[in-house]
Enzyme design. Structure first.
Site, PDB file in Angstrom:
ATOM      1  N   GLU B  65      39.713  46.390  40.187  1.00  0.00           N
ATOM      2  CA  GLU B  65      40.928  46.710  39.422  1.00  0.00           C
ATOM      3  C   GLU B  65      40.626  47.628  38.249  1.00  0.00           C
ATOM      4  O   GLU B  65      41.462  48.450  37.860  1.00  0.00           O
ATOM      5  CB  GLU B  65      41.606  45.428  38.920  1.00  0.00           C
ATOM      6  CG  GLU B  65      42.241  44.587  40.021  1.00  0.00           C
ATOM      7  CD  GLU B  65      41.271  43.600  40.667  1.00  0.00           C
ATOM      8  OE1 GLU B  65      40.045  43.674  40.384  1.00  0.00           O
ATOM      9  OE2 GLU B  65      41.731  42.751  41.453  1.00  0.00           O
ATOM     10  N   PHE B 127      46.478  28.138  39.913  1.00  0.00           N
ATOM     11  CA  PHE B 127      45.429  28.966  40.492  1.00  0.00           C
ATOM     12  C   PHE B 127      45.686  30.444  40.162  1.00  0.00           C
ATOM     13  O   PHE B 127      46.799  30.936  40.347  1.00  0.00           O
ATOM     14  CB  PHE B 127      45.380  28.768  42.009  1.00  0.00           C
ATOM     15  CG  PHE B 127      44.349  29.642  42.674  1.00  0.00           C
ATOM     16  CD1 PHE B 127      42.992  29.464  42.398  1.00  0.00           C
ATOM     17  CD2 PHE B 127      44.726  30.653  43.540  1.00  0.00           C
ATOM     18  CE1 PHE B 127      42.048  30.279  42.992  1.00  0.00           C
ATOM     19  CE2 PHE B 127      43.774  31.472  44.142  1.00  0.00           C
ATOM     20  CZ  PHE B 127      42.433  31.279  43.865  1.00  0.00           C
ATOM     21  N   GLN B 128      44.684  31.106  39.689  1.00  0.00           N
ATOM     22  CA  GLN B 128      44.748  32.528  39.303  1.00  0.00           C
ATOM     23  C   GLN B 128      45.853  32.810  38.297  1.00  0.00           C
ATOM     24  O   GLN B 128      46.500  33.852  38.347  1.00  0.00           O
ATOM     25  CB  GLN B 128      44.876  33.426  40.545  1.00  0.00           C
ATOM     26  CG  GLN B 128      43.617  33.396  41.401  1.00  0.00           C
ATOM     27  CD  GLN B 128      43.532  34.515  42.422  1.00  0.00           C
ATOM     28  OE1 GLN B 128      44.542  34.986  42.936  1.00  0.00           O
ATOM     29  NE2 GLN B 128      42.307  34.949  42.728  1.00  0.00           N
ATOM     30  N   LYS B 177      55.743  35.713  40.949  1.00  0.00           N
ATOM     31  CA  LYS B 177      55.917  35.831  42.391  1.00  0.00           C
ATOM     32  C   LYS B 177      57.373  35.606  42.813  1.00  0.00           C
ATOM     33  O   LYS B 177      57.888  36.301  43.689  1.00  0.00           O
ATOM     34  CB  LYS B 177      55.002  34.822  43.086  1.00  0.00           C
ATOM     35  CG  LYS B 177      54.673  35.198  44.518  1.00  0.00           C
ATOM     36  CD  LYS B 177      53.532  34.343  45.052  1.00  0.00           C
ATOM     37  CE  LYS B 177      53.215  34.742  46.484  1.00  0.00           C
ATOM     38  NZ  LYS B 177      52.085  33.969  47.027  1.00  0.00           N
ATOM     39  N   MET B 483      22.223  57.400  24.771  1.00  0.00           N
ATOM     40  CA  MET B 483      22.781  57.506  23.421  1.00  0.00           C
ATOM     41  C   MET B 483      22.287  56.370  22.524  1.00  0.00           C
ATOM     42  O   MET B 483      21.917  56.588  21.376  1.00  0.00           O
ATOM     43  CB  MET B 483      24.310  57.529  23.481  1.00  0.00           C
ATOM     44  CG  MET B 483      24.970  57.806  22.150  1.00  0.00           C
ATOM     45  SD  MET B 483      24.438  59.375  21.416  1.00  0.00           S
ATOM     46  CE  MET B 483      25.695  60.495  22.032  1.00  0.00           C
TER      47      MET B 483
END
Lengths: 161, 571
Positions: B65, B127-128, B177, B483
């Site tokens: 993602e 969940f999630q 959802k 760097m």
């Protein structure tokens, strides 16, 4: 220094999180924050009291102004502000102190909301200073609990603004 | 199991007047021209992906993602359109965080749509489930948690409006959802009306007049230009040429004013050229245009442009006076302000200042260090510039190679140099280059990255192969985090704490494993040929360039120091 800001916001879920989160995140100290409905149901007024350096406080006002839900920000100068605060205070006492405390409650102009044989809950509404005075006056006794609303304020609108 | 393609409409679409929330979003995206989106599916966003199926919207399935968010960012920066990224709830949404913060810092228009558990489950640690609304408040321009399907269309329209207008930025829509499956009546959304939000504030003509007067009186004016000037390149050239104003462009403004122009000072600040910093130091009027006086440019605010009055034009009032108090402020849309300024300003030649700029540039040029041995990373960057001659979108990752690219790539048009500026997010380059290439820039897309940065999103090589995205990948490989190593060399007595990789994969063979042609070059004499071959071959390709390990980005003004405190020199 201290700064009072009156903020009009769209009444959206999460708007208080956006304002409070921003103030904290940018490193300013919130002294109090109070929110409630206005004459328009879709608009909420938040009164914010913050402490910090003068330059920083101008910056926080600009950052708040930038939030999408914020409609306007009015910094409130102390002198011409219409401000007020409410506090509920519960004091405990022994039976022999009861008359003394009742006397004091009368003198301070407090309203009794609830009373038991060994405690009383009183209310004061007024300027922040009068709330401080009431708390100071009661402080020799045992203050068991206290709730302050934080300051609410209204800017002095010109006609048409 | 074999994958079959079903052309059947999803069951929810069968009711006549109503569509599902998901179908409404897909229709909205199509109607508003968002026909290319990036994302990664998951449980809580399945209804949306079902509506997407066969819809005609092109969805790029990234491999992470974060890659999807950064690809949408690269797409947006290269095209000027709003990037769209989709992810599921919980981990899918939290993986977007770096991409959103990056877009927020660099004012990139982005709309993120995340799945969320059903409204009835929110707050129960399902969940999630993650509170992505709460998490992203500080890193989005605005965000939404849609709780009522009736709000959905107006939220979408408002989100795209907010992302792309005013000072652009990322907007997140968290979509439970059950909102995705709810039946709603599709209608044209109401035009966004947000009280108190003015995306195009008109500058006060008196403020612009004051600026015009200051410019007329100035002997040594400098425009200090930031990413906010992206749509004002023509106005800038007209003003600078008309009045002999020198122009310094920040990392995000690179190309907005042509690097090749006589009046260009290029990059100012920590790793800017000496001539750029010296010109600002000698200037009597600095005009900040769509820029935020960032600490990497200004350094110690007390030492910045000591002889100059400072003016600032910006669409975001909160930027004016944020780090530096200014003498002249113009709050408003930059294009409106510059158009007005052009009308009010009488062109005036400044031969002395013009001559002084040329003198400073001649005396302190940026040069590729010579020396035998390994390939100099600066030489690799310079070769890319010479071979593309401005006809490419150059994308960088973050670190030394990024600063060398800022110094040595010649960029002469807006939207041709993409880099993670404010956030400095390693891992930006590969996905952003992918998104840029998919935006149809009409010129090749060349990624200059490092061996550290590319490994932060290397999984996107699969996305590049799968979609045959013609990104030319150059890995400036010094086997260390250059760097930070440089800072440790200068400021920690060469104690290279955790900045040297003891193992790196063979990037050319890794590319091959992903089905992408990969080569490696070590010999300085073969460098230009190798880059040229990479650029000329069709499709994607990767070139692993083994460069000098202990090379440093110079000049350097250490953090918080004054503008002429060049490292390693007497003041």
């Amino acid at each position: 220094m201290k700064k009072i800001m009156s903020i009009l916001v769209r009444n959206r879920p999460g708007v208080l999180s956006h304002v409070a989160g921003l103030v904290t995140r940018r490193g300013y100290n919130v002294e109090s924050i109070a929110a409630g409905p206005t004459e328009n149901r879709e608009i909420t007024r938040i009164t914010l009291v913050v402490r910090g350096e003068e330059h920083n406080l101008d910056q926080v006002a600009k950052q708040i102004r930038k939030l999408i839900d914020v409609i306007r920000v009015d910094p409130i100068p102390h002198e011409d502000a219409m401000t007020g605060e409410l506090a509920l205070i519960t004091v405990s006492f022994t039976p022999e102190k009861k008359s003394e405390i009742m006397n004091l409650i009368g003198l301070l102009g407090l309203t009794i909301k609830h009373i038991e044989k060994d405690s009383a809950t009183v209310m004061i509404a007024g300027s922040a200073q009068s709330v401080d005075t009431a708390i100071n006056g009661l402080s020799p006794f045992f203050i068991r609990a206290m709730a302050r609303t934080g300051l609410v304020a209204l800017p002095l609108y010109d006609n048409g603004s | 199991m074999t994958m079959t393609t079903s052309k059947h409409a999803s069951p929810a679409a069968s009711s006549k007047a109503a569509v599902t929330g998901s179908e409404a979003i897909v229709k909205f995206l199509k109607d508003s021209g968002a026909d290319l989106v990036f994302g990664y599916p998951g449980g809580a966003i399945i209804p949306f992906y079902d509506a997407l199926y066969g819809s005609g919207i092109r969805h790029i399935l990234c491999r992470h993602e974060q890659g999807a968010a950064l690809a949408a960012d690269g797409f947006a920066r290269a095209s000027g359109k709003t990037g769209v990224v989709i992810a599921t709830s919980g981990p899918g949404a939290t993986n977007l965080v770096t991409g959103l913060a990056n877009a927020h810092m660099d004012s990139v228009p982005l709309v993120a749509i995340t799945g969320q558990v059903a409204t009835t489950s929110i707050g129960t640690d399902s969940f999630q489930e993650a509170d992505i609304y709460g998490i992203t408040i500080p890193i989005t321009k605005y965000n939404y948690l849609v709780k009522d399907p009736a709000d959905l269309l107006d939220v979408l329209s408002e989100a795209f409006h907010l992302a792309s207008s005013g000072r652009p930025g990322p907007v997140l829509i968290d979509l439970p959802k059950d909102i995705q499956t709810a039946a709603i009546h599709y209608r044209v959304p109401r035009p966004p009306a947000i009280p108190g939000y003015d995306p195009r504030p008109a500058p006060d003509p008196q403020d612009v007049a004051a600026l015009a007067e200051a410019l007329a009186l100035s002997l040594r004016p400098v425009f200090y230009v930031g990413g906010g000037a992206a749509g004002c390149d023509k106005e800038l050239i007209k003003l600078a040429e008309g009045s002999d104003v020198a122009v310094a462009t920040t990392l995000l403004a690179k190309g907005i004013f042509p690097d090749s122009h006589e009046l260009s000072l290029g990059l100012p600040g920590m790793h800017g050229s000496k001539y750029s910093n010296l010109a600002i130091n000698e200037s009597d009027l600095i005009v900040g245009l769509g820029v935020r006086f960032d600490d990497r440019v200004v350094g110690d605010v007390r030492g910045f442009a000591p002889l100059a009055r400072v003016a600032h034009v910006d669409v975001d009032q909160a930027e004016i006076g944020k780090r530096l108090s200014v003498d002249l402020a113009v709050h408003g849309d930059l294009k409106l302000a510059l158009d007005l300024l052009i009308k009010k300003l009488k062109p005036r030649r400044r031969p002395e200042w013009h001559g002084r700029i040329q003198e400073l540039k001649a005396r302190h040029p940026l040069t590729v260090p010579s020396g035998r041995g390994a390939i100099k990373p600066q030489a690799a960057v310079k070769a890319v510039s010479d071979l593309t001659r401005g006809k490419a979108v150059i994308v960088t990752d973050v670190g030394q190679h990024q600063m060398w690219a800022a110094q040595f790539i010649e960029s002469n048009r807006p939207r041709r140099f993409l880099s993670s500026g404010g956030l400095g997010a390693m891992g930006y380059g590969l996905p952003a280059a992918m998104g840029a290439a998919l935006s149809g820039p009409g010129v090749p897309v060349v990624l200059i990255t490092g061996d550290g940065g590319i490994q932060m999103n290397i999984q996107e090589l699969a996305t590049i192969r799968e979609n045959d995205i013609p990104v030319k990948i150059i890995v400036s490989n010094n086997s260390c985090l250059g760097m930070v190593r440089q800072w440790q060399q200068f400021f920690c007595g060469k104690r290279y704490s955790e900045t040297v990789f003891r193992y790196n994969p063979d990037f050319s063979r890794l590319a091959q494993a992903y089905g992408i042609p990969g080569k490696r070059v070590e010999d300085p004499d073969l460098l230009v040929k190798a880059i040229s071959d990479l650029l000329e071959a069709p499709g994607p390709g990767l070139l692993d360039i083994q460069v000098e390990k202990e090379e440093n980005v110079l000049p350097m003004i250490p953090a918080g120091k004054g503008q002429t405190d060049f490292f390693g020199e007497e003041a």
